[in-house]
Design a protein around this motif. Structure first.
Motif, short mmCIF file in Angstrom:
data_model
loop_
_atom_site.label_atom_id
_atom_site.label_comp_id
_atom_site.label_asym_id
_atom_site.label_seq_id
_atom_site.Cartn_x
_atom_site.Cartn_y
_atom_site.Cartn_z
N ALA A 89 0.83 -1.20 0.00
CA ALA A 89 0.00 0.00 0.00
C ALA A 89 0.87 1.25 0.00
O ALA A 89 0.58 2.22 -0.70
N GLU A 90 1.95 1.23 0.76
CA GLU A 90 2.86 2.37 0.81
C GLU A 90 3.52 2.59 -0.55
O GLU A 90 3.63 3.73 -1.02
N ALA A 91 3.96 1.53 -1.18
CA ALA A 91 4.61 1.64 -2.49
C ALA A 91 3.62 2.14 -3.54
O ALA A 91 3.95 2.99 -4.37
N ALA A 92 2.40 1.64 -3.51
CA ALA A 92 1.38 2.07 -4.46
C ALA A 92 1.04 3.54 -4.25
O ALA A 92 0.87 4.29 -5.21
N ALA A 93 0.94 3.96 -3.01
CA ALA A 93 0.64 5.36 -2.71
C ALA A 93 1.77 6.27 -3.20
O ALA A 93 1.52 7.34 -3.76
N ALA A 94 3.01 5.83 -3.02
CA ALA A 94 4.16 6.61 -3.48
C ALA A 94 4.15 6.72 -5.00
O ALA A 94 4.41 7.79 -5.56
N ALA A 95 3.84 5.62 -5.68
CA ALA A 95 3.79 5.63 -7.15
C ALA A 95 2.67 6.54 -7.64
O ALA A 95 2.84 7.31 -8.58
N ALA A 96 1.51 6.47 -6.98
CA ALA A 96 0.37 7.32 -7.37
C ALA A 96 0.69 8.80 -7.13
O ALA A 96 0.37 9.65 -7.96
N ALA A 97 1.35 9.10 -6.03
CA ALA A 97 1.73 10.48 -5.73
C ALA A 97 2.73 11.00 -6.76
O ALA A 97 2.61 12.13 -7.24
N ALA A 98 3.69 10.17 -7.13
CA ALA A 98 4.68 10.57 -8.13
C ALA A 98 4.00 10.81 -9.47
O ALA A 98 4.31 11.78 -10.18
N ARG A 99 3.03 9.95 -9.83
CA ARG A 99 2.30 10.11 -11.09
C ARG A 99 1.50 11.41 -11.08
O ARG A 99 1.53 12.18 -12.04
N ARG A 100 0.80 11.68 -9.96
CA ARG A 100 0.02 12.92 -9.87
C ARG A 100 0.92 14.14 -9.98
O ARG A 100 0.58 15.10 -10.68
N ASP A 101 2.07 14.12 -9.31
CA ASP A 101 3.00 15.24 -9.38
C ASP A 101 3.48 15.47 -10.80
O ASP A 101 3.55 16.60 -11.27
N LYS A 102 3.83 14.38 -11.48
CA LYS A 102 4.31 14.49 -12.86
C LYS A 102 3.21 15.00 -13.78
O LYS A 102 3.44 15.89 -14.60
N GLU A 103 1.98 14.47 -13.64
CA GLU A 103 0.87 14.92 -14.46
C GLU A 103 0.57 16.40 -14.21
O GLU A 103 0.32 17.15 -15.14
N GLN A 104 0.61 16.81 -12.95
CA GLN A 104 0.34 18.21 -12.62
C GLN A 104 1.40 19.11 -13.24
O GLN A 104 1.08 20.15 -13.81
N SER A 105 2.65 18.71 -13.15
CA SER A 105 3.74 19.50 -13.72
C SER A 105 3.58 19.63 -15.23
O SER A 105 3.71 20.72 -15.79
N LEU A 106 3.28 18.52 -15.89
CA LEU A 106 3.12 18.56 -17.34
C LEU A 106 1.88 19.35 -17.74
O LEU A 106 1.88 20.07 -18.73
N TRP A 107 0.80 19.23 -16.96
CA TRP A 107 -0.40 20.00 -17.23
C TRP A 107 -0.10 21.50 -17.10
O TRP A 107 -0.52 22.29 -17.93
N GLU A 108 0.63 21.89 -16.08
CA GLU A 108 0.96 23.29 -15.90
C GLU A 108 1.82 23.80 -17.06
O GLU A 108 1.63 24.91 -17.53
#
Length: 117
Positions: A89-108
């Motif tokens: 669960a911790e690894a999945a949460a970290a991967a999801a957070a990294a994906r959200r950060d990357k998507e947000q950065s690219l969206w911006e």
């Protein structure tokens, strides 16, 4: 990251004519230009600009491919972590957070480019 192909409603292997037709169809709807619609038009115009210019399309496709590879690497990392017996669960949460950060950065980045900033 916003998928500009999805914004236009075309496949990622769409021809220039298909991209043109989709852009024309979407920008000629008689909805009026409310604030939300104006933002949508800017995004449509950004998609048009990036996907009809050969070099920009190539760069965009490479960027999309890189993002997909990073997401795949994170998923594999989460799987490897699970195999090693750590908290999945911790690894999945970290991967999801990294994906959200990357998507947000690219969206911006896409938004800034669309707004000319």
């Amino acid at each position: 990251m916003v998928n500009l192909y999805a914004v236009l409603g075309v496949q990622d292997n769409a021809t220039q004519q298909e991209i043109h037709d989709a852009h024309m169809r979407l920008t000629q709807k008689p909805d009026g230009l409310t604030d939300g619609r104006l933002r949508d038009k800017r995004l449509l115009d950004e998609a048009w600009d990036r996907l009809t210019t050969t070099q920009k399309k190539k760069n965009y496709d490479q960027r999309i491919k890189k993002c997909e590879q990073e997401l795949q690497d994170k998923a594999e990392e989460a799987t490897t972590t699970r195999v090693k017996g750590t908290d999945v669960a911790e690894a999945a949460a970290a991967a999801a957070a990294a994906r959200r950060d990357k998507e947000q950065s690219l969206w911006e980045d896409t938004r800034r480019n669309a707004l000319g900033r």
